[in-house]
Scaffold this active site. Structure first.
Site, mmCIF file in Angstrom:
data_model
loop_
_atom_site.group_PDB
_atom_site.id
_atom_site.type_symbol
_atom_site.label_atom_id
_atom_site.label_comp_id
_atom_site.label_asym_id
_atom_site.label_seq_id
_atom_site.Cartn_x
_atom_site.Cartn_y
_atom_site.Cartn_z
ATOM 1 N N LYS A 286 16.709 -9.984 -46.695
ATOM 2 C CA LYS A 286 15.748 -9.039 -47.273
ATOM 3 C C LYS A 286 16.534 -7.826 -47.753
ATOM 4 C CE LYS A 286 11.153 -8.665 -47.510
ATOM 5 N NZ LYS A 286 10.160 -9.720 -47.732
ATOM 6 N N VAL B 168 -9.294 -8.678 -51.001
ATOM 7 C CA VAL B 168 -9.365 -9.640 -52.110
ATOM 8 C C VAL B 168 -8.459 -9.166 -53.249
ATOM 9 C CG1 VAL B 168 -11.566 -10.773 -51.613
ATOM 10 C CG2 VAL B 168 -11.573 -8.552 -52.754
ATOM 11 N N GLY B 169 -7.191 -8.914 -52.886
ATOM 12 C CA GLY B 169 -6.179 -8.543 -53.876
ATOM 13 C C GLY B 169 -5.620 -9.797 -54.527
ATOM 14 N N VAL C 178 -3.678 -12.289 -53.566
ATOM 15 C CA VAL C 178 -3.800 -13.564 -52.848
ATOM 16 C C VAL C 178 -5.250 -13.827 -52.423
ATOM 17 C CG1 VAL C 178 -3.004 -14.932 -50.887
ATOM 18 C CG2 VAL C 178 -1.420 -13.371 -52.008
#
Ligand code: NAD
Length: 371
Positions: free
Chosen positions: A80, A181-182, A184
């Site tokens: 990362k 509910v973005g 994805v």
């Protein structure tokens, strides 16, 4: 103050600090484990309160990527990157190109991708300087937006959970409460709707709520905390982490928790608490691996079909984790770790066997194939 000892206590192979004052870049790349392959994980840009906070974040996130790739059966390691800065003020072409050069300098040991506050344009700048980047735009030969693929993986995880709890993978007639509910959550709501499940949702963004009302008018909005006590079969956290905690577990009426958000359990012990309440938990880092699977295919030439075929395996793997949980009488989150760690240990073992046998036949410096 983080010492070397503390920094490497999670088993990291390499941690790289980099600064370029000319463009304001301050970045840390953490390579956790490359047993299974090159370390892949996104870059996050965040206005961290301190450099130590940034370091802790990158160490924790990169370790998580090792587990995610391993449990998903991918030939990738965990890594990362974090860029320390204000995404609203500090982004520039020069900054991302400098970051791209840093990634390039690691010769493929680390491959980057999008994460929080990194967009397609930023990835494009990185791509100018290095090939070791995924999630590149479709028209540049990449795989584009990962969200629909992440949602598909979560859907497969939900199906596996239904198989275990209700004896059928079908979602027909089931009810699901989605928090967030973005990118994805919205895609997941569409898949559930197409599978004849009913959807209850919440969000804090007016735009997100409006989109749901326009495109999925049958879905029912509830506000804030009501999502936890919704009378549904499945609760699907698709917003922030830590939504499963002491306070919320007692509110849940569902039989299954399965969603996209990372680190859904506030603490590990909350996995045990869910188990005791008879609520099945589908481990987050397994069922939200669809996006990672999708970008991993970029190396061999991405197609939508190849990606979906790989993501479909999440169904079987989730069932396998449930089986380990039952057999060993451990919470499902621990069972996922067991599956990931067993795979890592077995591949580490054959690598060491092979190195041990062949070392006398090989010229010094020819170990690169194992990187
Ligand atoms: P996103 O930012 O597009 O969507 C998150 C949504 O949650 C937003 O609509 C936001 O308004 C809403 N939200 C935030 N706080 C909330 C709250 N307290 N209550 C209700 N709603 C709230 O993010 P995303 O890309 O859809 O990712 C969702 C989660 O899944 C994140 O935890 C992310 O780390 C994880 N994830 C995403 C991907 C991916 O491919 N995008 C892959 C793996 C994991």
């Amino acid at each position: 103050m983080l010492t070397f000892e503390k920094m490497y206590s999670m088993g990291h192979e390499e941690v790289v600090f980099f600064q370029d004052k000319s463009c304001g870049l301050k970045a840390i790349i953490a390579i956790h484990d490359t047993t299974l392959g090159p370390a892949l994980g996104g870059t996050r840009m965040w206005n961290y309160a301190s450099e130590e906070e940034a370091l802790i974040d990158v160490l924790r996130l990169s370790r998580g990527m090792t587990y995610k790739a391993s449990v998903s059966g991918l030939n990738l390691g965990g890594g990362k990157a974090v860029i320390i800065g204000d995404p609203k003020k500090d982004k520039s072409e020069a900054l991302f190109r400098a970051f791209g050069r840093l990634v390039e300098s690691l010769n493929g040991r680390y491959i980057t991708a999008e994460d929080v506050n990194i967009g397609v344009d930023d990835i494009d700048h990185i791509f100018t300087e290095t090939n070791y980047v995924t999630g590149v735009a479709l028209d540049h030969g990449g795989s584009g937006n990962p969200a629909p693929y992440t949602a598909l993986g979560v859907f497969r995880g939900i199906e596996a959970s239904c198989q275990k709890v209700f004896g059928t993978r079908s979602l027909k007639g089931r009810s699901v409460a989605i928090q967030g509910v973005g990118s994805v959550g919205f895609e997941l709501a569409k898949l559930l709707h197409d599978a004849d499940a009913s959807v209850v949702f919440t969000d804090i963004s007016e735009k997100g709520i409006e989109r749901m009302k326009q495109e999925l008018p049958l879905a029912k909005f509830v506000s804030g905390q009501e999502i936890f006590s919704a009378n549904v079969d499945i609760y699907s956290p698709c917003a922030l982490g830590a939504s499963i905690n002491d306070e919320t577990i007692s509110m849940l009426k569902c039989k299954i928790v399965a969603g996209a958000a990372n680190n859904q359990l506030k603490e590990d012990r909350h996995g045990q608490m869910l188990k005791e309440r008879g609520i099945l938990y589908a481990p987050d880092y397994l069922i939200n691996a669809g996006g990672l699977m999708n970008v991993s295919i970029e190396f061999e030439g991405w197609t939508d079909m190849k990606s979906k075929r790989m993501i479909d395996t999440i169904f079987e793997t989730t069932l396998k984790v449930f089986k380990i949980s039952d057999e060993q009488n451990i919470p499902v989150n621990k069972a996922a770790d067991v599956l990931a760690e067993n795979r890592l240990a077995s591949i580490r073992q054959i690598k060491s066997n092979y190195l041990g046998r062949s070392v006398t036949h090989r010229m010094p410096g020819s170990k690169k194939r194992f990187n």
